[in-house]
Design a protein around this motif. Structure first.
Motif, mmCIF file in Angstrom:
data_model
loop_
_atom_site.group_PDB
_atom_site.id
_atom_site.type_symbol
_atom_site.label_atom_id
_atom_site.label_comp_id
_atom_site.label_asym_id
_atom_site.label_seq_id
_atom_site.Cartn_x
_atom_site.Cartn_y
_atom_site.Cartn_z
ATOM 1 N N TRP A 26 -59.257 -39.122 42.975
ATOM 2 C CA TRP A 26 -60.566 -38.896 42.356
ATOM 3 C C TRP A 26 -61.654 -38.836 43.425
ATOM 4 O O TRP A 26 -62.560 -38.016 43.364
ATOM 5 N N ILE A 27 -61.535 -39.702 44.429
ATOM 6 C CA ILE A 27 -62.543 -39.741 45.493
ATOM 7 C C ILE A 27 -62.394 -38.568 46.445
ATOM 8 O O ILE A 27 -63.378 -37.917 46.823
ATOM 9 N N HIS A 28 -61.156 -38.283 46.853
ATOM 10 C CA HIS A 28 -60.918 -37.285 47.904
ATOM 11 C C HIS A 28 -60.603 -35.893 47.373
ATOM 12 O O HIS A 28 -60.368 -34.981 48.158
ATOM 13 N N SER A 29 -60.567 -35.713 46.090
ATOM 14 C CA SER A 29 -60.388 -34.423 45.423
ATOM 15 C C SER A 29 -58.920 -34.003 45.349
ATOM 16 O O SER A 29 -58.074 -34.485 46.106
ATOM 17 N N THR A 30 -58.664 -33.085 44.449
ATOM 18 C CA THR A 30 -57.353 -32.450 44.343
ATOM 19 C C THR A 30 -57.473 -31.026 44.869
ATOM 20 O O THR A 30 -58.557 -30.566 45.216
ATOM 21 N N TYR A 31 -56.356 -30.319 44.915
ATOM 22 C CA TYR A 31 -56.412 -28.944 45.403
ATOM 23 C C TYR A 31 -55.365 -28.089 44.707
ATOM 24 O O TYR A 31 -54.391 -28.579 44.146
ATOM 25 N N THR A 32 -55.616 -26.784 44.725
ATOM 26 C CA THR A 32 -54.658 -25.796 44.234
ATOM 27 C C THR A 32 -54.518 -24.713 45.296
ATOM 28 O O THR A 32 -55.215 -24.723 46.322
ATOM 29 N N ILE A 33 -53.622 -23.747 45.038
ATOM 30 C CA ILE A 33 -53.356 -22.672 45.996
ATOM 31 C C ILE A 33 -53.805 -21.341 45.383
ATOM 32 O O ILE A 33 -53.143 -20.819 44.474
ATOM 33 N N ALA B 24 -47.863 -25.461 43.741
ATOM 34 C CA ALA B 24 -46.526 -25.252 44.310
ATOM 35 C C ALA B 24 -46.517 -25.886 45.694
ATOM 36 O O ALA B 24 -47.460 -26.586 46.084
ATOM 37 N N GLY B 25 -45.443 -25.646 46.460
ATOM 38 C CA GLY B 25 -45.384 -26.166 47.811
ATOM 39 C C GLY B 25 -46.456 -25.541 48.690
ATOM 40 O O GLY B 25 -46.895 -24.410 48.467
ATOM 41 N N ASN B 26 -46.868 -26.263 49.725
ATOM 42 C CA ASN B 26 -47.948 -25.799 50.594
ATOM 43 C C ASN B 26 -47.497 -24.764 51.611
ATOM 44 O O ASN B 26 -48.313 -24.173 52.308
ATOM 45 N N THR B 27 -46.197 -24.546 51.743
ATOM 46 C CA THR B 27 -45.692 -23.567 52.708
ATOM 47 C C THR B 27 -44.754 -22.598 52.003
ATOM 48 O O THR B 27 -44.107 -22.947 51.011
ATOM 49 N N VAL B 28 -44.700 -21.391 52.513
ATOM 50 C CA VAL B 28 -43.755 -20.383 52.015
ATOM 51 C C VAL B 28 -42.952 -19.873 53.203
ATOM 52 O O VAL B 28 -43.363 -20.002 54.352
ATOM 53 N N ILE C 189 -55.299 -23.556 50.906
ATOM 54 C CA ILE C 189 -55.513 -24.372 49.723
ATOM 55 C C ILE C 189 -57.009 -24.420 49.394
ATOM 56 O O ILE C 189 -57.856 -24.181 50.248
ATOM 57 N N LYS C 190 -57.299 -24.711 48.141
ATOM 58 C CA LYS C 190 -58.684 -24.795 47.676
ATOM 59 C C LYS C 190 -58.900 -26.172 47.070
ATOM 60 O O LYS C 190 -58.274 -26.545 46.085
ATOM 61 N N HIS C 191 -59.820 -26.937 47.674
ATOM 62 C CA HIS C 191 -60.117 -28.279 47.177
ATOM 63 C C HIS C 191 -61.129 -28.204 46.035
ATOM 64 O O HIS C 191 -62.058 -27.383 46.055
ATOM 65 N N HIS C 192 -60.936 -29.059 45.064
ATOM 66 C CA HIS C 192 -61.841 -29.141 43.912
ATOM 67 C C HIS C 192 -62.513 -30.513 43.956
ATOM 68 O O HIS C 192 -61.929 -31.519 43.563
#
Length: 364
Positions: A69-76, A94-98, A110-113
């Motif tokens: 909650w403090i440091h945010s979540t992220y999506t790709i 998904a995984g952070n690497t392909v 990645i995009k932080h929210h």
């Protein structure tokens, strides 16, 4: 739900004294009420539960919830449109690497929210911004209309008192003719501030949501016209219901451990609806405010002032109205028009006739 909004319902009450107009009230009453209501709504855990719940192994659930909650979540973002359950676990998750062309791992952007901690405060501050022009006008107006229209808002008035009040008004306008421009222009400034504010709030909201707000409404409308499952939901992109969060800690042997968690954000189900509503609402308020400014520019034309005052006073005698509008400058006309909103129509009609006679030097 009544307990939540019971304390702010007074914001929508309209008093008997009208010192502004409907477009003005659209800002400091309707919009302010909506923003404060939304700000309170998203703080109610009994309706929407915890704002974040994270699933991870090896880390206490409460600690993980607080950390994410403090440091945010992220999506790709690059996974927009990927098939859920096949390519990704959840939209944008998904995984952070392909695996690249050469077989090596390529780290995805990645995009932080980070906004969701501040939504309540942001909406409340917006509500304050929409009230500032109203506050300025109340200070500048200084109770002048209340003083001038006192006891003249009801048709049931003692004849002697009515006569005295009308005479006072006629004398006031005769002695202070051409001295009301400052009063009027202060109101015009507040109207301009209302328009600037709503445009500024659209820009600030756009920045607050990572420049996603400006096209948010059109993308949602376009998505709603498509078949379900055929394209990426823009609401999931701006307000993900599930995001990733990475927690780092040291193990028993002082080695660094990385824990990837999935975080459910139930509050975003509400946030996405709030901001799609605000997207349309701000546009409506901006259009109405722009139309209001065009109307205000039109009132600088004598023919427009003549027509509006004639309608308000309900006089068929065009010569009487022409005499008043010819003698009065924009500030005098504006104060007369404001008085029409706060006086009984019959009393106002008699007052305009007596004022016209006084301006022509005729006995009243």
């Amino acid at each position: 739900m009544h307990d939540v909004f019971g304390g702010i319902r007074n914001l929508m009450k309209i008093g008997s004294l009208h010192i502004d107009n409907n477009v003005f009230r659209l800002h400091y009453k309707a919009t302010m009420f909506i923003l404060v209501a939304f700000s309170l709504l998203i703080t109610q855990k009994q309706y929407f539960g915890d704002p974040i719940d994270c699933l991870v192994e090896g880390v206490d659930a409460e600690i993980m919830d607080t950390y994410c909650w403090i440091h945010s979540t992220y999506t790709i973002p690059s996974l927009a449109g990927a098939e859920v359950g096949v390519d990704v676990a959840h939209p944008g998750v998904a995984g952070n690497t392909v695996i690249g062309m050469g077989g090596e791992g390529v780290k995805q952007e990645i995009k932080h929210h980070k906004y969701y901690q501040w939504v309540t405060l942001f909406l409340y501050l917006q509500a304050i911004m929409f009230y500032i022009p109203r506050y300025l006008w109340k200070v500048w107006e200084g109770g002048k209309l209340k003083m001038l229209a006192d006891q003249l808002d009801s048709p049931i008035v003692d004849d002697e008192a009515k006569k005295d009040r009308k005479t006072m008004l006629v004398n006031y306008f005769t002695l202070n003719l051409h001295r009301q421009n400052t009063y009027a222009f202060k109101f015009f400034i507040c109207e301009v501030l209302n328009f600037i504010n709503v445009i500024g709030q659209i820009y600030l909201t756009n920045r607050f949501l990572g420049y996603e707000f400006s096209t948010y409404g059109t993308r949602v409308v376009n998505f709603s016209e498509q078949e379900i499952g055929t394209r990426w939901d823009p609401m999931d992109e701006v307000f993900p219901k599930v995001g990733k969060c990475t927690f780092h800690k040291y193990g028993a042997s002082a080695s660094k451990e990385t824990h990837d968690g999935l975080c459910v954000l139930p509050l975003n189900i509400v946030n996405e609806k709030i901001f799609i509503f605000l997207w349309f609402w701000f546009i409506i308020v901006a259009v109405c405010s722009g139309a209001g400014l065009l109307y205000r520019l039109a009132t600088f034309l004598p023919i427009v002032r003549h027509t509006l005052l004639r309608v308000r006073s309900r006089l068929s005698d065009s010569l009487t109205i022409r005499c008043v509008t010819h003698k009065c400058q924009i500030g005098d006309w504006f104060l007369l028009y404001q008085l029409a909103k706060n006086m009984d129509p019959l009393i106002y009609k008699e007052f305009i006739i007596e004022l016209a006679n006084s301006l022509q030097g005729k006995p009243t």
